[in-house]
Design an enzyme around this catalytic site. Structure first.
Site, PDB file in Angstrom:
ATOM      1  N   ASP A  16      16.609   6.606  -8.024  1.00 43.90           N
ATOM      2  CA  ASP A  16      16.790   7.438  -6.820  1.00 43.90           C
ATOM      3  C   ASP A  16      18.235   7.306  -6.350  1.00 43.90           C
ATOM      4  OD1 ASP A  16      16.775   8.693  -4.369  1.00 43.90           O
ATOM      5  OD2 ASP A  16      15.043   7.619  -3.569  1.00 43.90           O
ATOM      6  N   ASP A 114      17.425  14.451  -6.883  1.00 43.21           N
ATOM      7  CA  ASP A 114      18.129  13.172  -7.019  1.00 43.21           C
ATOM      8  C   ASP A 114      17.237  12.024  -7.466  1.00 43.21           C
ATOM      9  OD1 ASP A 114      16.768  12.512  -4.619  1.00 43.21           O
ATOM     10  OD2 ASP A 114      18.438  11.247  -4.000  1.00 43.21           O
ATOM     11  N   GLU A 115      16.075  12.334  -8.013  1.00 41.06           N
ATOM     12  CA  GLU A 115      15.196  11.254  -8.475  1.00 41.06           C
ATOM     13  C   GLU A 115      14.671  11.577  -9.869  1.00 41.06           C
ATOM     14  OE1 GLU A 115      12.008  10.293  -5.734  1.00 41.06           O
ATOM     15  OE2 GLU A 115      13.228  10.998  -4.066  1.00 41.06           O
TER      16      GLU A 115
HETATM   17  P1  TTP Z   1      16.266  11.425  -0.487  1.00 38.91           P
HETATM   18  O1  TTP Z   1      16.350  10.744  -1.820  1.00 38.91           O
HETATM   19  O2  TTP Z   1      14.996  11.359   0.281  1.00 38.91           O
HETATM   20  O3  TTP Z   1      17.395  10.839   0.469  1.00 38.91           O
HETATM   21  P2  TTP Z   1      18.868  10.387   0.162  1.00 38.91           P
HETATM   22  O4  TTP Z   1      19.186  10.421  -1.295  1.00 38.91           O
HETATM   23  O5  TTP Z   1      19.792  11.190   1.022  1.00 38.91           O
HETATM   24  O6  TTP Z   1      18.888   8.923   0.726  1.00 38.91           O
HETATM   25  P3  TTP Z   1      18.284   7.615   0.073  1.00 38.91           P
HETATM   26  O7  TTP Z   1      19.468   6.720  -0.158  1.00 38.91           O
HETATM   27  O8  TTP Z   1      17.360   7.082   1.114  1.00 38.91           O
HETATM   28  O9  TTP Z   1      17.589   8.007  -1.202  1.00 38.91           O
HETATM   29  O10 TTP Z   1      16.646  12.948  -0.636  1.00 38.91           O
HETATM   30  C1  TTP Z   1      17.629  13.399  -1.564  1.00 38.91           C
HETATM   31  C2  TTP Z   1      18.429  14.535  -0.986  1.00 38.91           C
HETATM   32  O11 TTP Z   1      17.560  15.596  -0.608  1.00 38.91           O
HETATM   33  C3  TTP Z   1      19.179  14.153   0.284  1.00 38.91           C
HETATM   34  O12 TTP Z   1      20.488  13.664   0.041  1.00 38.91           O
HETATM   35  C4  TTP Z   1      19.184  15.387   1.095  1.00 38.91           C
HETATM   36  C5  TTP Z   1      18.027  16.203   0.582  1.00 38.91           C
HETATM   37  N1  TTP Z   1      16.952  16.250   1.610  1.00 38.91           N
HETATM   38  C6  TTP Z   1      16.781  17.425   2.338  1.00 38.91           C
HETATM   39  O13 TTP Z   1      17.480  18.406   2.110  1.00 38.91           O
HETATM   40  N2  TTP Z   1      15.796  17.441   3.290  1.00 38.91           N
HETATM   41  C7  TTP Z   1      15.003  16.352   3.558  1.00 38.91           C
HETATM   42  O14 TTP Z   1      14.128  16.416   4.436  1.00 38.91           O
HETATM   43  C8  TTP Z   1      15.207  15.148   2.786  1.00 38.91           C
HETATM   44  C9  TTP Z   1      14.355  13.920   3.039  1.00 38.91           C
HETATM   45  C10 TTP Z   1      16.191  15.157   1.839  1.00 38.91           C
HETATM   46 MG    MG Z   2      17.894   9.570  -2.757  1.00 40.56          MG
END
Ligand code: TTP
Ligand code: MG
Length: 362
Positions: A16, A114-115
């Protein structure tokens, strides 16, 4: 590929990316590094509308988090650097990262932008070797793309996914089969994928706060309260999940679009027109991906931030724009009967299936 081993345990990685959108921004604009960075709507000196998409870990220290109104983020940290999203960039970076990951195992499954999951059971002899492989993945992504990720390693997808969120950012959490119970027991129930706010509140009402509480609870009472999902939550709480890693299982379970009105409104024609526009967007994205849907959900957030979601599951899979629009309009009618002005409107389709007949599972 090295020879397979005679273990029964699978070894699954969940990768992730950390604060993905803001990490991409920092990568493009290194001068942002070290400052709190928020990606989302325009803050307009605290009068802005719309939400935070994500923010970096410096901004999280001020209490900012994704999904929060941008005006709240501004109150918490007016000195943060606020950037609008550049989705084309995020998509490009995502594609390059996925290409790196795919090289490590053909048992690969992308999960959103992103995962991803990787099944490395056949190419690593134990969790130590899998950890070394995960270190190489982290280095390769950092070296090539300049951004960090967190990796969870576990005997199935469920554990790997929970583990990757355990030591963010730049984390590496390894949970061997023997450690599963000890690892899960103290975690809050909402760490289980699929347990959202409503289910969490219901579980809290039953005195179930941690995954350990859930595992110890009667599976049949959970089934009475939550139907088939109750049994599944119980299995998850025990750390059990059979789901395979593979693209065939689909990369998404729903497609949605939502937008915040520039000014809260109770003008029915304005709301109706916006609803149709949103339906068009969702329809377009579903057809681009060759998907049929069965469930339509409409979300209405009022001026006072109360949010209602209304869903309907049709008796058939469809990709008809008329079906989507008609269902959304009917659902919205229920939600718009109140006197409150509307702040945000959203439409989502779920229960997806590829048009050629393949079922999309989580
Ligand atoms: P996530 O992996 O949930 O968050 P993140 O990568 O920003 O942070 P973390 O370090 O906790 O993993 O989501 C990935 C991307 O998806 C994030 O950068 C922005 C987008 N996103 C949205 O557009 N809307 C949302 O509600 C969420 C949760 C994420
Ligand atoms: Mg993330």
């Amino acid at each position: 590929m090295k020879g397979s081993c005679n273990r029964n345990t699978r070894i699954i990685l969940h990768i992730d990316m950390d604060h993905f959108f803001s990490a991409c921004e920092e990568r493009e604009h290194p001068e942002l590094k070290g400052n709190p960075v928020v990606v989302g709507a325009e803050p307009k000196q605290g009068r802005g509308r719309g939400v935070v998409k994500t923010c970096n870990y410096e901004a999280r220290e001020f209490g900012i988090q994704s999904g929060m109104p941008i005006s709240t983020a501004w109150r918490l940290c007016p000195n943060a650097i606020y950037v609008r999203g550049n989705y084309r960039l995020y998509k490009k970076v995502s594609e390059r990262i996925m290409a790196i990951l795919k090289k490590y195992s053909e048992r690969f499954q992308r999960w959103g932008l992103d995962e991803a999951f990787l099944d490395v059971s056949l190419m690593t002899k134990d969790f130590e070797e899998a950890t070394k492989l995960a270190e190489s993945i982290k280095h390769e992504i950092l070296w090539n793309e300049g951004i960090t990720c967190s990796i969870g390693i576990g005997p199935n997808k469920l554990i790997a996914k929970i583990a990757s969120g355990h030591e963010k950012p730049d984390g590496m959490t390894v949970v061997r089969e023997d450690d599963v119970e000890r690892f899960l027991a103290p975690l809050p129930v909402q760490r289980i994928v699929g347990i959202g706010e409503k289910t969490t509140a219901k579980l809290h009402g039953m005195g179930i706060k941690t995954i350990g509480d859930l595992a110890a609870f009667s599976a049949s009472i959970l089934a009475q309260k939550f139907g088939a999902m109750g049994m599944r939550y119980h299995q998850y709480a025990l750390g059990l999940s059979e789901s395979d890693v593979g693209e065939r299982r689909g990369i998404r379970k729903s497609i949605g679009h939502e937008c915040t009105f520039a000014v809260d409104t109770d003008a029915r024609d304005v709301v109706s027109r916006r609803l149709v526009d949103i339906c068009c967007k969702v329809y377009q994205r579903a057809t681009e991906k060759n998907l049929l849907f069965k469930t339509v959900t409409v979300k209405v957030r009022y001026k006072n931030f109360h949010t209602f979601t209304h869903s309907r599951t049709l008796s058939f899979f469809t990709n008809s724009s008329q079906n989507l629009r008609k269902t959304a309009e009917e659902l919205a009618q229920d939600a718009l009967s109140g006197k409150e002005k509307v702040r945000l409107l959203g439409v989502r389709v779920s229960n997806l299936k590829l048009a050629k007949g393949q079922r999309i599972l989580i």
